[in-house]
Enzyme design. Sequence first.
Site, short mmCIF file in Angstrom:
data_model
loop_
_atom_site.label_atom_id
_atom_site.label_comp_id
_atom_site.label_asym_id
_atom_site.label_seq_id
_atom_site.Cartn_x
_atom_site.Cartn_y
_atom_site.Cartn_z
N PHE A 149 50.41 -5.23 6.11
CA PHE A 149 50.86 -6.14 5.20
C PHE A 149 52.55 -5.60 4.99
O PHE A 149 53.31 -6.63 4.74
CB PHE A 149 50.45 -5.88 3.36
CG PHE A 149 51.01 -4.74 2.94
CD1 PHE A 149 52.41 -4.68 2.44
CD2 PHE A 149 50.51 -3.45 3.01
CE1 PHE A 149 53.06 -3.41 1.84
CE2 PHE A 149 51.09 -2.34 2.51
CZ PHE A 149 52.15 -2.44 1.93
N GLU A 176 45.69 -9.64 4.41
CA GLU A 176 45.34 -10.70 3.74
C GLU A 176 46.23 -10.82 2.33
O GLU A 176 46.17 -11.44 1.61
CB GLU A 176 43.82 -10.57 3.21
CG GLU A 176 43.44 -9.33 2.49
CD GLU A 176 43.05 -8.32 3.48
OE1 GLU A 176 43.79 -8.20 4.56
OE2 GLU A 176 42.10 -7.24 3.25
N CYS A 281 56.45 2.51 7.60
CA CYS A 281 55.78 3.57 8.38
C CYS A 281 56.80 4.37 9.21
O CYS A 281 56.56 5.51 9.43
CB CYS A 281 54.88 3.05 9.56
SG CYS A 281 55.81 2.32 10.57
P1 NAD Z 1 45.45 -1.18 6.18
O1 NAD Z 1 45.18 -0.22 7.05
O2 NAD Z 1 44.85 -1.28 4.61
O3 NAD Z 1 45.37 -2.72 6.60
C1 NAD Z 1 45.58 -2.84 8.22
C2 NAD Z 1 44.68 -4.10 8.61
O4 NAD Z 1 43.47 -3.55 8.51
C3 NAD Z 1 44.70 -5.56 7.53
O5 NAD Z 1 44.74 -6.45 8.35
C4 NAD Z 1 43.42 -5.25 6.76
O6 NAD Z 1 42.80 -6.57 6.61
C5 NAD Z 1 42.55 -4.44 7.90
N1 NAD Z 1 41.69 -3.67 6.94
C6 NAD Z 1 41.77 -3.04 5.81
N2 NAD Z 1 40.62 -2.46 5.53
C7 NAD Z 1 39.66 -2.49 6.48
C8 NAD Z 1 38.22 -1.89 6.68
N3 NAD Z 1 37.89 -1.36 5.80
N4 NAD Z 1 38.16 -2.53 7.67
C9 NAD Z 1 38.45 -3.23 8.63
N5 NAD Z 1 39.59 -3.62 8.44
C10 NAD Z 1 40.30 -3.39 7.53
O7 NAD Z 1 47.12 -0.89 5.95
P2 NAD Z 1 48.20 -1.77 5.19
O8 NAD Z 1 48.04 -1.19 3.64
O9 NAD Z 1 48.17 -3.23 5.33
O10 NAD Z 1 49.46 -1.37 5.76
C11 NAD Z 1 50.13 0.18 5.50
C12 NAD Z 1 49.51 1.01 6.40
O11 NAD Z 1 50.13 0.70 7.76
C13 NAD Z 1 50.59 2.25 6.23
O12 NAD Z 1 49.43 3.39 6.51
C14 NAD Z 1 51.44 2.32 7.27
O13 NAD Z 1 52.04 3.67 7.52
C15 NAD Z 1 50.78 1.73 8.57
N6 NAD Z 1 51.76 1.35 9.20
C16 NAD Z 1 52.00 1.79 10.56
C17 NAD Z 1 52.86 1.37 11.62
C18 NAD Z 1 52.86 2.24 12.74
O14 NAD Z 1 53.34 1.43 13.71
N7 NAD Z 1 52.30 3.23 12.96
C19 NAD Z 1 53.43 0.34 11.33
C20 NAD Z 1 53.47 -0.52 9.98
C21 NAD Z 1 52.46 0.22 8.97
#
Ligand code: NAD
Length: 499
Positions: A149, A176, A281
């Site tokens: 997100f 989402e 991140c």
């Molecule tokens: P998230 O892991 O909750 O969601 C990421 C994606 O995974 C979304 O599209 C979501 O729909 C999907 N998802 C969520 N739960 C799932 C499940 N149980 N099974 C399968 N798919 C699932 O992450 P977020 O809250 O959207 O984003 C924040 C996180 O992303 C933070 O931890 C941040 O550090 C990380 N991030 C990392 C980078 C990087 O390059 N390392 C960059 C941006 C964000």
Amino acid sequence: MKELYHWIDGKEAKGTSDRFADVYNPATGEVQAKVPLASTEEMDAAIASAAEAQKAWGATNPQKRARVMMKFVTLLNRDMDKLAEALSAEHGKTFPDAKGDVQRGLEVIEFCIGAPHLLKGDFTDSAGTGIDMYSMRQPLGVVAGITPFNFPAMIPLWKMGPALASGNAMILKPSERDPSVPLMLGKLLQEAGLPDGVLQVVNGDKGAVDAILQSEVIQAVGFVGSTPIAQYIYEEAAKTGKRAQCFGGAKNHMIIMPDADLDQAADALIGAGFGAAGERCMAISVAVPVGEETADALIEKLVPRIEKLKVGPWTAGDDVDYGPVVTKAAKENVLRLVQTGIDQGAELVVDGRDFNLQGYEDGFFVGPHLFDRVTPEMDIYKTEIFGPVLSTVRAKTYEEAINLAIDHEYGNGTAIFTRDGDTARDFANRINIGMVGVNVPIPVPLAYHTFGGWKKSGFGDLNQHGPDAFRFYTRTKTVTARWPSGIKEGGEFNFKAMD
Ligand code: NAD
């Protein structure tokens, strides 16, 4: 209530699963739209259609594909404000920050205009007698991008650009929580000339992700999100032989040496620690001043700066420092961790718990927090808080400071502030972290370099954007060719020799 859609075969598609997720306005706490969550059947149909569309796209010459990217850049610039407004409205980040989100994605699309050069193979003339050897980079077929997100424009663009410019079709499964901008990007790509079906934006949650993971058609998954999901996707992708690059969470340390310019360091910590409400991140969430004097002086400089931060909705103007966090659950999680910090003995120097914004009482705003005397055993040190909370861990020596960062399970970004080149050089060489800043708090590499963390911040062996992305989204084929020679000595051609 606004109902969002999927972008399938170049058209808006209503979901048929009857499952929806709420999309909030984080500034007011109101639900502003509903987004359909795709069923396995809907995802499978989108994948099948992408596979069909990929055949012609993969066979299109690279320069024509690059021209689509060129037009896409023009359209992104044209619609920059529109995209940024939609982004701020769902994510909550300030308008300048939202424009930055689009801009950093756009820069990767600019880089992708050079795809024909990056896709060139190698050639060895006369590798043996009459034998030539050459390699070519071919698209994988259908690939998937699953995005978080917190950068709803930048990260989808990082995924789409190299994947599409390489000749693949892509299934993008955005977050989402803020799906409008990825849907707008799908439409803009159509306007730029991308054939229908080559990019499918399919909304969903775990069900949609699992359909991607189980698909035998999808050849690669590029994921960005939290570490547990990154690891899950990496492991599941391997079961069907997919390539996977999965980027996870972070806990980025900034080391402040006694010789650092402390005003510069304090300013850097304000932007890197509290910008975008800490939902980056690459945010700095741990400040590590070296020596008690440095620590005392740094805290003294930080407190008034933090107290001056203006927290508000993106509509309140460009002088707002940061907006709300993305959901009520995110807000509760940050406040729960702050309480844990207090309970475990950290010193809360700036307390943002009572922050309240008149007229936006139901918004997901969190006031800024500064902790001092945090120790490595505390939960607020071990966990990614993803909110406006900066922890200070006091180190006695440089060795102690660098070892904190080395020993932490995350390895996305880090920075050192010092005037000493030798210390900075030692830090850059020894640290086991993917992206390193020297007097630069958020060292995000530009589009033509690559972006990726180490340890629990990144699973897989290639980074995002830059040349690595083209390696990830293509596979190499090497041809060894021998043609019997019909040319006789003296230059006469002997057709018989060719028989
Ligand atoms: P998230 O892991 O909750 O969601 C990421 C994606 O995974 C979304 O599209 C979501 O729909 C999907 N998802 C969520 N739960 C799932 C499940 N149980 N099974 C399968 N798919 C699932 O992450 P977020 O809250 O959207 O984003 C924040 C996180 O992303 C933070 O931890 C941040 O550090 C990380 N991030 C990392 C980078 C990087 O390059 N390392 C960059 C941006 C964000």
